[in-house]
Design a protein around this motif. Structure first.
Motif, PDB file in Angstrom:
ATOM      1  N   MET A 292      21.158  14.397  48.577  1.00 31.18           N
ATOM      2  CA  MET A 292      22.449  13.774  47.892  1.00 31.18           C
ATOM      3  C   MET A 292      21.844  12.099  47.192  1.00 31.18           C
ATOM      4  SD  MET A 292      25.781  14.783  48.114  1.00 31.18           S
ATOM      5  CE  MET A 292      26.881  14.671  48.264  1.00 31.18           C
ATOM      6  N   SER A 293      21.721  12.597  46.314  1.00 30.54           N
ATOM      7  CA  SER A 293      22.025  11.494  44.961  1.00 30.54           C
ATOM      8  C   SER A 293      22.748   9.937  45.473  1.00 30.54           C
ATOM      9  CB  SER A 293      21.018  11.337  43.538  1.00 30.54           C
ATOM     10  OG  SER A 293      22.531  11.964  43.377  1.00 30.54           O
ATOM     11  N   THR A 294      22.658   8.837  44.988  1.00 37.74           N
ATOM     12  CA  THR A 294      23.604   7.734  45.029  1.00 37.74           C
ATOM     13  C   THR A 294      24.425   7.687  43.991  1.00 37.74           C
ATOM     14  OG1 THR A 294      21.550   6.512  44.839  1.00 37.74           O
ATOM     15  CG2 THR A 294      21.808   6.795  47.279  1.00 37.74           C
ATOM     16  N   TYR A 295      25.683   7.119  44.237  1.00 41.63           N
ATOM     17  CA  TYR A 295      26.300   6.646  43.058  1.00 41.63           C
ATOM     18  C   TYR A 295      25.775   4.870  42.250  1.00 41.63           C
ATOM     19  CZ  TYR A 295      29.986   5.138  39.581  1.00 41.63           C
ATOM     20  OH  TYR A 295      31.248   4.980  38.904  1.00 41.63           O
ATOM     21  N   THR A 296      25.325   5.889  40.779  1.00 34.49           N
ATOM     22  CA  THR A 296      25.270   4.939  39.697  1.00 34.49           C
ATOM     23  C   THR A 296      26.495   3.992  39.142  1.00 34.49           C
ATOM     24  OG1 THR A 296      23.114   5.516  40.092  1.00 34.49           O
ATOM     25  CG2 THR A 296      23.866   3.809  37.905  1.00 34.49           C
ATOM     26  N   GLN A 297      26.899   3.112  39.344  1.00 35.17           N
ATOM     27  CA  GLN A 297      28.120   2.781  37.657  1.00 35.17           C
ATOM     28  C   GLN A 297      27.157   2.703  36.887  1.00 35.17           C
ATOM     29  OE1 GLN A 297      28.874  -1.925  39.276  1.00 35.17           O
ATOM     30  NE2 GLN A 297      30.778  -0.768  40.274  1.00 35.17           N
ATOM     31  N   CYS A 298      28.766   3.468  36.465  1.00 33.89           N
ATOM     32  CA  CYS A 298      28.213   3.095  34.777  1.00 33.89           C
ATOM     33  C   CYS A 298      29.312   2.535  33.401  1.00 33.89           C
ATOM     34  CB  CYS A 298      28.816   4.621  34.281  1.00 33.89           C
ATOM     35  SG  CYS A 298      28.483   6.359  34.662  1.00 33.89           S
ATOM     36  N   SER A 299      29.262   2.050  32.847  1.00 32.56           N
ATOM     37  CA  SER A 299      29.094   0.475  31.700  1.00 32.56           C
ATOM     38  C   SER A 299      29.598   1.460  30.834  1.00 32.56           C
ATOM     39  CB  SER A 299      28.501   0.283  31.324  1.00 32.56           C
ATOM     40  OG  SER A 299      27.723   1.134  30.240  1.00 32.56           O
ATOM     41  N   LYS A 300      30.783   0.735  30.130  1.00 30.62           N
ATOM     42  CA  LYS A 300      31.768   1.670  29.566  1.00 30.62           C
ATOM     43  C   LYS A 300      30.812   2.273  27.976  1.00 30.62           C
ATOM     44  CE  LYS A 300      36.083  -1.778  28.697  1.00 30.62           C
ATOM     45  NZ  LYS A 300      37.316  -2.336  27.661  1.00 30.62           N
ATOM     46  N   GLU A 301      29.457   1.896  27.755  1.00 34.55           N
ATOM     47  CA  GLU A 301      28.735   2.420  26.522  1.00 34.55           C
ATOM     48  C   GLU A 301      28.393   3.653  27.381  1.00 34.55           C
ATOM     49  OE1 GLU A 301      28.283  -0.967  27.589  1.00 34.55           O
ATOM     50  OE2 GLU A 301      29.400  -1.607  26.256  1.00 34.55           O
ATOM     51  N   ASP A 302      28.099   3.752  28.763  1.00 34.76           N
ATOM     52  CA  ASP A 302      27.595   4.942  29.270  1.00 34.76           C
ATOM     53  C   ASP A 302      29.328   6.394  28.879  1.00 34.76           C
ATOM     54  OD1 ASP A 302      25.877   3.597  30.034  1.00 34.76           O
ATOM     55  OD2 ASP A 302      26.452   3.805  31.944  1.00 34.76           O
ATOM     56  N   LEU A 303      30.140   5.684  29.229  1.00 34.95           N
ATOM     57  CA  LEU A 303      31.492   6.510  29.562  1.00 34.95           C
ATOM     58  C   LEU A 303      31.270   7.089  28.531  1.00 34.95           C
ATOM     59  CD1 LEU A 303      33.777   4.485  31.716  1.00 34.95           C
ATOM     60  CD2 LEU A 303      32.556   6.874  32.506  1.00 34.95           C
ATOM     61  N   ARG A 304      31.405   5.611  26.984  1.00 37.68           N
ATOM     62  CA  ARG A 304      31.385   6.377  25.725  1.00 37.68           C
ATOM     63  C   ARG A 304      30.589   7.307  25.149  1.00 37.68           C
ATOM     64  NH1 ARG A 304      31.100   1.262  23.348  1.00 37.68           N
ATOM     65  NH2 ARG A 304      32.878   0.802  23.285  1.00 37.68           N
ATOM     66  N   ALA A 305      29.169   7.353  25.356  1.00 34.68           N
ATOM     67  CA  ALA A 305      28.374   7.955  25.588  1.00 34.68           C
ATOM     68  C   ALA A 305      28.210   9.856  25.615  1.00 34.68           C
ATOM     69  CB  ALA A 305      27.058   7.587  25.733  1.00 34.68           C
ATOM     70  N   VAL A 306      29.025   9.351  27.654  1.00 37.63           N
ATOM     71  CA  VAL A 306      29.220  11.158  28.253  1.00 37.63           C
ATOM     72  C   VAL A 306      30.542  11.606  27.513  1.00 37.63           C
ATOM     73  CG1 VAL A 306      29.705  12.135  29.933  1.00 37.63           C
ATOM     74  CG2 VAL A 306      28.887  10.086  30.168  1.00 37.63           C
ATOM     75  N   LYS A 307      31.867  10.873  26.698  1.00 43.23           N
ATOM     76  CA  LYS A 307      32.943  11.430  26.400  1.00 43.23           C
ATOM     77  C   LYS A 307      32.432  11.320  24.319  1.00 43.23           C
ATOM     78  CE  LYS A 307      36.925   9.772  23.643  1.00 43.23           C
ATOM     79  NZ  LYS A 307      36.584  10.689  21.959  1.00 43.23           N
ATOM     80  N   ASP A 308      31.837  11.438  23.520  1.00 43.26           N
ATOM     81  CA  ASP A 308      30.539  11.370  22.482  1.00 43.26           C
ATOM     82  C   ASP A 308      30.346  12.893  23.213  1.00 43.26           C
ATOM     83  OD1 ASP A 308      31.521   9.179  21.798  1.00 43.26           O
ATOM     84  OD2 ASP A 308      29.460   8.359  21.231  1.00 43.26           O
ATOM     85  N   ALA A 309      29.910  13.394  24.319  1.00 42.60           N
ATOM     86  CA  ALA A 309      28.780  14.087  24.562  1.00 42.60           C
ATOM     87  C   ALA A 309      29.527  15.116  24.188  1.00 42.60           C
ATOM     88  CB  ALA A 309      27.426  14.741  25.547  1.00 42.60           C
ATOM     89  N   LEU A 310      30.771  15.523  25.789  1.00 41.28           N
ATOM     90  CA  LEU A 310      31.842  15.969  25.274  1.00 41.28           C
ATOM     91  C   LEU A 310      32.769  16.707  24.269  1.00 41.28           C
ATOM     92  CD1 LEU A 310      33.099  14.858  29.072  1.00 41.28           C
ATOM     93  CD2 LEU A 310      31.487  17.172  28.597  1.00 41.28           C
ATOM     94  N   ASP A 311      32.981  15.487  23.362  1.00 38.71           N
ATOM     95  CA  ASP A 311      33.588  15.461  22.348  1.00 38.71           C
ATOM     96  C   ASP A 311      33.049  16.667  21.423  1.00 38.71           C
ATOM     97  OD1 ASP A 311      35.736  14.379  22.602  1.00 38.71           O
ATOM     98  OD2 ASP A 311      34.854  12.511  21.249  1.00 38.71           O
TER      99      ASP A 311
END
Length: 112
Positions: free
Chosen positions: A1-20
């Protein structure tokens, strides 16, 4: 199991863009149906259980507007329309593979 890495606001925006771009029930299934090359509309429809022609047409237009699918009209009688993935869509292959692997893992976890 890998460790959790914190995400920045930019990371969250990038994921949102991909999901959109990939949201909904059908878009990834359409892209997977096109992985093996050019397909006609009815061939794609046959590969995807439960999708209506209207929904397939709508989703293909959205994928085309996001540069993931190319629509080519061949001058014939009757006209022939073929769809294929773009080089941009090929960048999703690792994502699709990861989702497939996770799907197998999840099914095993839930069903046993």
């Amino acid at each position: 199991m890998s460790t959790y890495t914190q995400c920045s606001k930019e990371d969250l925006r990038a994921v949102k863009d991909a999901l959109d771009v990939l949201n909904g029930r059908w878009k990834l299934q359409i892209l997977i149906a096109l992985l093996n090359g050019k397909r006609r509309f009815k061939e794609i429809a046959r590969d995807i259980d439960g999708i209506s022609d209207r929904m397939l047409s709508k989703e293909l237009k959205e994928l085309e507007s996001n540069h993931l699918v190319t629509r080519v009209v061949i001058d014939a009688f009757p006209p022939v329309v073929e769809y294929t993935t773009t080089s941009h869509a090929k960048s999703l292959h690792k994502v699709i593979h990861a989702l497939k692997e996770w799907g197998y893992y999840h099914r095993k976890e839930i069903i046993g």
